[in-house]
Design an enzyme around this catalytic site. Sequence first.
Site, PDB file in Angstrom:
ATOM      1  N   TYR A 181       0.836  -1.183   0.000  1.00 43.41           N
ATOM      2  CA  TYR A 181       0.000   0.000   0.000  1.00 43.41           C
ATOM      3  C   TYR A 181       0.889   1.257   0.000  1.00 43.41           C
ATOM      4  CZ  TYR A 181      -3.563  -3.498   0.795  1.00 43.41           C
ATOM      5  OH  TYR A 181      -4.381  -4.603   0.660  1.00 43.41           O
ATOM      6  N   ARG A 229       3.164  -0.862  11.134  1.00 43.67           N
ATOM      7  CA  ARG A 229       3.258  -2.173  10.466  1.00 43.67           C
ATOM      8  C   ARG A 229       4.066  -2.008   9.195  1.00 43.67           C
ATOM      9  NH1 ARG A 229      -1.178  -6.928   9.304  1.00 43.67           N
ATOM     10  NH2 ARG A 229      -0.426  -7.531  11.371  1.00 43.67           N
TER      11      ARG A 229
END
Length: 355
Positions: A181, A229
């Site tokens: 992403y 993350r």
Amino acid sequence: MSLLFSGLKIKNIELRNRIMVSPMCQYSSIDGYASDWHLVHLGSRAVGGAAIVMQEATAVSAEGRISPDDLGIYKEEHLEKLSQITAFIHRQGAVPGVQLAHAGRKASHASPWKGGKQISRSEGGWLTIAPSAVSFSDNEEAPESLDKNAIQKIIDDFALATQRALRAGYRIVEIHAAHGYLLHEFLSPISNKRSDEYGGSFDNRIRLLIEVVDAVGNEWRSEYPLFVRISAADWIDGGWSIDDSIQLSNILKAKGVDLIDCSSGGISLQQKIPLGPGYQVPFAEKIKKESGMLTAAVGLITTATQAEEILVKEQADLIVLAREFLRDPYFPLHAAFALQEDLPWPLQYERAKIK
């Protein structure tokens, strides 16, 4: 006492054990709004004994959604239902967290059970954005390369989302910089072909993530934990590596990040991932040992004994479960029995407690 059920304090937040529900997309929203599905899905894991219930990737802007069915936190109106969810999680003794995300070039896709393919603008999709005009796959429309003004909007969107997360009752924020992403797209040389201050060198490729961390940190309360993350490795030659992740973790630690959530992959269809039980645990171990940062291990962790062993070997500080929590919302209660721990059950369920 087993390590899995020992407490852990991060900043001013006391965790009742070392088990975290991994953020898992439910593709069950309309216009970014949470629903009763999310209340029951997340709430049941809190009832089941998890210490942290991390909400799925929650978009900081409408165009940052993976699919039209993704959760969002880009409208004030989103907060009413989200606040109900966090209040319920709090009442069960768990800590509600939210993963703030922007999908980048992997946005505007159909939900998995609707085919998962990119949705064209003529079919109701939207133009995606990325560090460079390089599509994820050959049969997809290329994203638009972000200019400086658009980059600043991304940073501002994360900051505004953090303000809303506080008002909604979350006590942990996790910045999503993994799985191909947007923020991961800037980190990886596979997707980042820029020649300005946001591309090329390691320091340039991490620049946007650092700016987002600073923006989020300025809005987040200092007594609450901040997680990031990452995909610790791209699993592809010439991509982001574990050595890069260690270097990044040292920088993030100095920036006030409390924990690195260690996943991997997602940047390219060419990745070669050797799937197996605990296959990503070595990343968490290496980052923990070489940076001194708290780490979370995730990836095909399915049993209490496996989770306990990871902690005993000091390979990670938190155990993050995804699919196992889909199979068993009450994994912590069952894990306690397996490890011979007398964990309190919800009073409503006490008469069914395993002895």
